[in-house]
Scaffold this motif. Sequence first.
Motif, PDB file in Angstrom:
ATOM      1  N   HIS A  62       0.832  -1.196   0.000  1.00 28.86           N
ATOM      2  CA  HIS A  62       0.000   0.000   0.000  1.00 28.86           C
ATOM      3  C   HIS A  62       0.870   1.251   0.000  1.00 28.86           C
ATOM      4  O   HIS A  62       1.826   1.342   0.776  1.00 28.86           O
ATOM      5  CB  HIS A  62      -0.896   0.047   1.246  1.00 28.86           C
ATOM      6  N   GLU A 121       0.793   4.846   1.196  1.00 25.39           N
ATOM      7  CA  GLU A 121      -0.028   5.530   2.180  1.00 25.39           C
ATOM      8  C   GLU A 121       0.832   6.446   3.039  1.00 25.39           C
ATOM      9  O   GLU A 121       2.057   6.514   2.876  1.00 25.39           O
ATOM     10  CB  GLU A 121      -0.716   4.495   3.072  1.00 25.39           C
ATOM     11  N   THR A 133       2.738   7.018   6.293  1.00 25.40           N
ATOM     12  CA  THR A 133       3.315   6.110   7.298  1.00 25.40           C
ATOM     13  C   THR A 133       3.957   6.876   8.455  1.00 25.40           C
ATOM     14  O   THR A 133       4.842   6.345   9.130  1.00 25.40           O
ATOM     15  CB  THR A 133       4.357   5.189   6.635  1.00 25.40           C
ATOM     16  N   GLY A 159       3.431  -1.166   4.014  1.00 19.93           N
ATOM     17  CA  GLY A 159       3.082   0.223   3.747  1.00 19.93           C
ATOM     18  C   GLY A 159       4.305   1.041   3.376  1.00 19.93           C
ATOM     19  O   GLY A 159       5.344   0.946   4.036  1.00 19.93           O
TER      20      GLY A 159
END
Length: 363
Positions: free
Chosen positions: A189, A191, A193, A208
Motif C-alpha cells: 500500500h 499511504e 506512514t 506500507g
Amino acid sequence: MATKTTRRRSTKPTKTPEERAAEVDALHEQLNTAIASLASAEGWKAMLRATVANLGRYSANNTLLILAQCPHATQVRSFNQWKEHGRSVRKGETALRIFAPMPITQKDESGRPVLDENGHEKKWVKYKTVPVFDISQTEPVEKKPATEEPSEELTEPAYTLGAKVEGDAPAELWERLTAHIGGHGYTVHLEGTGSADGYTDPKTRVVGIQASDPEAHRVITLAHEGAHIECGHVADMDEYRRHRGRMECEAESVAYIVAGVAGLDAALTSVPYIAHWAGKTAEEVHETLAAASATVVRAARAILETTTAAPKEAAETGEAERAAAEAAHAAYQEVHAEMIETAHQREQGQPLNAAPEAAAAQR
C-alpha cells in the motif's frame, strides 16, 4: 622419431610449513584490522560496494581481506578466471591473498575413507591462502586505442541519516518487487506512514510505503521491506525486537544490492542507515557482520531471481552475474570514499534519529 616434451620446473622456492602458517597468521591480523574499520560508515560503504560487485562469490571475511589489501576493489577473480573473461593480469601486479578451504577426507589406519552413519565420507576442512586480482590490476587481452573523454565535475552528496534518494526509479522494479512480496502473501500500500519510510505488518500482511517520498526512495524502501520478509524477520516480532540492529542491517544491505543491480544508487540513504544500526564498536560490528553476511547474500539472490529480466536465460549464460557486477561498478564509481556525517555524529556523541519501536518492522 617420437617427440619428447620436457616441462620446465618452477624455480620458485616451495614455502615451508612455518612460512605458510605465518602467512595465515598475517591474514588473520589483517582481517581483524579490517573488521575494526567497519565501525565507521566509510568501512560499511566499501564493504557494500564490494558485495554488490562480487555477489556471493566471496565470504564476508574474504571480502574484508580484499578491501584491506585493495580499498578500491570492486570485481575480483583469480588469474585464470580473468583470462576466461577476456582480461589478463598486468605484469608486476601483486596478488591479493584470501582464504580458500581444502576439504580433506578422513582415513583409517589402512588408508580407507572413514564413513559416517549415512555412508558418506567424513571430511575436515583446512584453509590455505590463494591469490586473486581486482579488475584494476588487469587489462583487456585486445587493447583498444584510448579515447579522451571530457571529465565531469562530481558533486559530493551529503550523507546524513534520514536522507531521501531523489529522482525516478526503473519502471519495472516497483512492479517486480510488489509481485515478489505478493508471493509471500503480502499486499503493498502507498499511504501515509508517519515518520517512518515504510513498515511491514505480519498481522495484517500489509507492507506500507510512504506515499509522499520521492519515487526512487519509495522503491528502495520497498526493497528494504521485502528483504525483511525474505529474511524471515517478521516471522517472530519478539526475535526482531531483540536483534533489531542486525536485522535492519540485513534488510538495508539487501535493498542496497537489489537497487544497485537495477542501476539505482541507494548509497545516500543506505550507508548512514547501516552504519547507524551496525554497532558503535568493532566488537559489535564484527558480531553483526558475522550473523548477517550469509543471510544478506541468500535473500538478495532470492529477490533478484524475480526482479531481474529473464532470470532463467541469464542464469544459463552467466549474464546475470556479469550484469550485476557491471551495474554495481557503474553505479558506485562516482561515490567518493569520504567519512560521512553519521560517523562524525557518533564520534562527537551527538544523538541520531533512530526509528521508534513498533509492532511492525519499520524503516
